[in-house]
Design an enzyme around this catalytic site. Structure first.
Site, PDB file in Angstrom:
ATOM      1  N   CYS A 186      37.974  39.978  49.064  1.00  0.00           N
ATOM      2  CA  CYS A 186      38.665  40.855  48.105  1.00  0.00           C
ATOM      3  C   CYS A 186      38.712  40.274  46.696  1.00  0.00           C
ATOM      4  O   CYS A 186      39.548  40.656  45.882  1.00  0.00           O
ATOM      5  CB  CYS A 186      40.081  41.158  48.598  1.00  0.00           C
ATOM      6  SG  CYS A 186      40.129  41.955  50.216  1.00  0.00           S
ATOM      7  N   CYS A 209      49.532  41.779  46.461  1.00  0.00           N
ATOM      8  CA  CYS A 209      49.361  41.621  47.904  1.00  0.00           C
ATOM      9  C   CYS A 209      50.609  41.986  48.689  1.00  0.00           C
ATOM     10  O   CYS A 209      50.549  42.127  49.913  1.00  0.00           O
ATOM     11  CB  CYS A 209      48.949  40.189  48.233  1.00  0.00           C
ATOM     12  SG  CYS A 209      50.216  38.952  47.838  1.00  0.00           S
TER      13      CYS A 209
END
Length: 218
Positions: A186, A209
């Site tokens: 990512c 996150c």
């Protein structure tokens, strides 16, 4: 917040009998806070959330910094095996549901620490995102814990001035053009016009996150 202000705050927490910890992703810009902690009290536990998806360079850099700074680094990881982190089509969650992937591999491992400790020293900066800019130096966290943000008013310019002054090491991926380094699937190199965190979860309309959204009490 200056080094002396940071030091005074840590000493106050200790005087109050509060249990203190911090966490770190061991990126280059994480090192300023870690270096300060090493000068104030290097027994403070430094938790590294080992998602299982980090660049090998990050793991090597973590060990290098821990040794060089004399830090008490502790790995934590998800209790959910990777074989159970798949969607209905058998794909790993980072490909289809990155929010849930982050929850299992980052947020969930951190939750027990907020039951064990009183203060989470966190290195977020206000210039990193709108979410972080809205934060305050001290904020409540789940389970009665406190989030303490000593770097909140620091800028990237301040960070790199400190790194240069103290001759701190640099994450090896810096030299390859990476600016914000998280899990390998990512993370990408940013384009010149991109903000540092836009290189994370690129194209997924995601910049956090969950550590700094789910683990903050409103």
């Amino acid at each position: 917040m200056t080094f002396e202000e940071f030091k005074s705050k840590i000493e106050l927490y200790h005087h109050q009998g509060k249990k203190v910890f911090t966490s770190s992703s061991f990126q280059t810009h994480s090192l300023v806070m870690l270096h300060m902690i090493s000068r104030i009290d290097n027994s403070i536990p430094i938790y590294f959330i080992n998602t299982g998806y980090h660049f090998p360079e990050t793991l090597t850099f973590r060990d290098q910094v821990a040794k060089e700074f004399g830090l008490n680094v502790i790995d934590i990881k998800s209790t959910t095996p990777k074989m159970m982190q798949k969607d209905a089509n058998g794909r790993l969650l980072f490909t289809s549901d990155p929010d849930h992937c982050c929850y299992l591999n980052k947020v969930q491992p951190m939750e027990p620490l907020l039951m064990e400790y009183d203060v989470w020293i966190n290195g977020v900066r206000g210039d990193q995102s709108a979410v972080r800019k809205a934060m305050t130096v001290e904020q409540p966290a789940p389970n009665g814990a406190i989030r303490f943000h000593p770097m909140l008013d620091w800028t990237m310019r301040d960070i790199f001035a400190y790194i240069k002054e103290h001759n701190l090491p640099r994450h090896p991926l810096d030299a390859k053009g990476y600016s914000s380094i998280g899990c390998e699937p990512c993370t990408r190199k940013p384009d010149p016009e991109m903000h540092e965190r836009e290189s994370r979860w690129f194209g997924m309309k995601k910049v956090e996150c969950g550590l700094h959204t789910d683990l903050v009490k409103k």
